[in-house]
Scaffold this motif. Structure first.
Motif, PDB file in Angstrom:
ATOM      1  N   ARG A  14      56.416  11.353  15.521  1.00  0.00           N
ATOM      2  CA  ARG A  14      57.187  11.968  16.607  1.00  0.00           C
ATOM      3  C   ARG A  14      58.501  12.552  16.088  1.00  0.00           C
ATOM      4  N   ASP A  15      59.220  11.792  15.279  1.00  0.00           N
ATOM      5  CA  ASP A  15      60.472  12.278  14.697  1.00  0.00           C
ATOM      6  C   ASP A  15      60.239  13.502  13.821  1.00  0.00           C
ATOM      7  N   LEU A  16      59.187  13.463  13.050  1.00  0.00           N
ATOM      8  CA  LEU A  16      58.837  14.583  12.182  1.00  0.00           C
ATOM      9  C   LEU A  16      58.539  15.839  13.009  1.00  0.00           C
ATOM     10  N   LEU A  17      57.804  15.676  14.100  1.00  0.00           N
ATOM     11  CA  LEU A  17      57.462  16.822  14.946  1.00  0.00           C
ATOM     12  C   LEU A  17      58.696  17.418  15.621  1.00  0.00           C
ATOM     13  N   VAL A  18      59.649  16.585  15.977  1.00  0.00           N
ATOM     14  CA  VAL A  18      60.904  17.081  16.544  1.00  0.00           C
ATOM     15  C   VAL A  18      61.652  17.911  15.506  1.00  0.00           C
ATOM     16  N   ARG A  19      61.746  17.391  14.283  1.00  0.00           N
ATOM     17  CA  ARG A  19      62.430  18.150  13.215  1.00  0.00           C
ATOM     18  C   ARG A  19      61.704  19.458  12.928  1.00  0.00           C
ATOM     19  N   LEU A  20      60.393  19.436  12.944  1.00  0.00           N
ATOM     20  CA  LEU A  20      59.600  20.640  12.707  1.00  0.00           C
ATOM     21  C   LEU A  20      59.823  21.669  13.818  1.00  0.00           C
ATOM     22  N   ASP A  21      59.882  21.213  15.060  1.00  0.00           N
ATOM     23  CA  ASP A  21      60.137  22.131  16.175  1.00  0.00           C
ATOM     24  C   ASP A  21      61.523  22.765  16.082  1.00  0.00           C
ATOM     25  N   LEU A  22      62.510  21.972  15.707  1.00  0.00           N
ATOM     26  CA  LEU A  22      63.869  22.518  15.554  1.00  0.00           C
ATOM     27  C   LEU A  22      63.911  23.569  14.448  1.00  0.00           C
ATOM     28  N   LEU A  23      63.226  23.298  13.369  1.00  0.00           N
ATOM     29  CA  LEU A  23      63.173  24.245  12.262  1.00  0.00           C
ATOM     30  C   LEU A  23      62.425  25.518  12.674  1.00  0.00           C
ATOM     31  N   ARG A  24      61.357  25.366  13.429  1.00  0.00           N
ATOM     32  CA  ARG A  24      60.625  26.536  13.940  1.00  0.00           C
ATOM     33  C   ARG A  24      61.534  27.411  14.796  1.00  0.00           C
ATOM     34  N   MET A  25      62.334  26.772  15.639  1.00  0.00           N
ATOM     35  CA  MET A  25      63.254  27.523  16.493  1.00  0.00           C
ATOM     36  C   MET A  25      64.281  28.280  15.656  1.00  0.00           C
ATOM     37  N   ASP A  26      64.775  27.647  14.605  1.00  0.00           N
ATOM     38  CA  ASP A  26      65.726  28.321  13.712  1.00  0.00           C
ATOM     39  C   ASP A  26      65.079  29.536  13.052  1.00  0.00           C
ATOM     40  N   LEU A  27      63.830  29.380  12.600  1.00  0.00           N
ATOM     41  CA  LEU A  27      63.141  30.492  11.953  1.00  0.00           C
ATOM     42  C   LEU A  27      62.810  31.599  12.944  1.00  0.00           C
ATOM     43  N   LEU A  28      62.469  31.238  14.176  1.00  0.00           N
ATOM     44  CA  LEU A  28      62.253  32.253  15.217  1.00  0.00           C
ATOM     45  C   LEU A  28      63.517  33.067  15.444  1.00  0.00           C
ATOM     46  N   GLU A  29      64.639  32.371  15.494  1.00  0.00           N
ATOM     47  CA  GLU A  29      65.927  33.034  15.685  1.00  0.00           C
ATOM     48  C   GLU A  29      66.243  33.969  14.512  1.00  0.00           C
ATOM     49  N   MET A  30      65.977  33.505  13.301  1.00  0.00           N
ATOM     50  CA  MET A  30      66.237  34.338  12.121  1.00  0.00           C
ATOM     51  C   MET A  30      65.333  35.576  12.111  1.00  0.00           C
ATOM     52  N   SER A  31      64.075  35.402  12.485  1.00  0.00           N
ATOM     53  CA  SER A  31      63.160  36.544  12.507  1.00  0.00           C
ATOM     54  C   SER A  31      63.599  37.554  13.562  1.00  0.00           C
ATOM     55  N   GLU A  32      64.065  37.056  14.681  1.00  0.00           N
ATOM     56  CA  GLU A  32      64.534  37.960  15.734  1.00  0.00           C
ATOM     57  C   GLU A  32      65.781  38.722  15.289  1.00  0.00           C
ATOM     58  N   LYS A  33      66.647  38.036  14.573  1.00  0.00           N
ATOM     59  CA  LYS A  33      67.863  38.688  14.078  1.00  0.00           C
ATOM     60  C   LYS A  33      67.527  39.770  13.046  1.00  0.00           C
ATOM     61  N   LEU A  34      66.555  39.502  12.181  1.00  0.00           N
ATOM     62  CA  LEU A  34      66.207  40.459  11.131  1.00  0.00           C
ATOM     63  C   LEU A  34      65.312  41.580  11.637  1.00  0.00           C
ATOM     64  N   TYR A  35      64.299  41.232  12.442  1.00  0.00           N
ATOM     65  CA  TYR A  35      63.293  42.213  12.846  1.00  0.00           C
ATOM     66  C   TYR A  35      63.406  42.669  14.299  1.00  0.00           C
ATOM     67  N   GLY A  36      64.232  42.002  15.071  1.00  0.00           N
ATOM     68  CA  GLY A  36      64.363  42.378  16.465  1.00  0.00           C
ATOM     69  C   GLY A  36      63.290  41.780  17.356  1.00  0.00           C
ATOM     70  N   THR A  37      62.452  40.953  16.794  1.00  0.00           N
ATOM     71  CA  THR A  37      61.405  40.273  17.560  1.00  0.00           C
ATOM     72  C   THR A  37      61.187  38.885  16.966  1.00  0.00           C
ATOM     73  N   ALA A  38      60.909  37.931  17.835  1.00  0.00           N
ATOM     74  CA  ALA A  38      60.685  36.560  17.380  1.00  0.00           C
ATOM     75  C   ALA A  38      59.269  36.436  16.828  1.00  0.00           C
ATOM     76  N   LEU A  39      59.173  36.004  15.588  1.00  0.00           N
ATOM     77  CA  LEU A  39      57.884  35.811  14.923  1.00  0.00           C
ATOM     78  C   LEU A  39      57.692  34.335  14.614  1.00  0.00           C
ATOM     79  N   ARG A  40      56.444  33.881  14.709  1.00  0.00           N
ATOM     80  CA  ARG A  40      56.149  32.510  14.293  1.00  0.00           C
ATOM     81  C   ARG A  40      56.467  32.392  12.802  1.00  0.00           C
ATOM     82  N   PRO A  41      56.840  31.197  12.348  1.00  0.00           N
ATOM     83  CA  PRO A  41      57.250  31.043  10.947  1.00  0.00           C
ATOM     84  C   PRO A  41      56.253  31.623   9.937  1.00  0.00           C
TER      85      PRO A  41
END
Length: 103
Positions: A14-41
């Protein structure tokens, strides 16, 4: 004993999945900033590699840029490394769950 071990593995997963979800959200944000659209990691990684090979991305002042859109290159590298590491940990944790919780 088996129940306690099983509960411990569930908690770790459960703890691992929470950390993974937070990291996914960070990567979605980074992809949106770079490409203008949110992409899955996974899609984001593939697109970055493809665009680097095509020469569409450039490194400026420790940032990875596509035209005027830039993200921190060291932060991207760290997050991608952590993402792959957490995926491997998730796989290992699922195997542990199966082994310890068979009833």
């Amino acid at each position: 004993m088996v129940k306690e071990e099983c509960e411990k593995v569930f908690e770790e997963l459960r703890d691992l999945l929470v950390r993974l979800d937070l990291l996914r959200m960070d990567l979605l944000e980074m992809s949106e900033k770079l490409y203008g659209t949110a992409l899955r990691p996974h899609e984001f990684m593939e697109r970055v590699y493809r665009d680097m090979a095509r020469g569409l991305l450039e490194v400026r002042d420790n940032n990875l840029c596509l035209g005027r859109r830039c993200i921190s290159l060291p932060e991207l590298i760290d997050k991608l490394r952590d993402y792959r590491k957490l995926l491997a940990e998730r796989r290992k944790s699922l195997f542990n769950l199966i082994e310890r919780c068979r009833g």
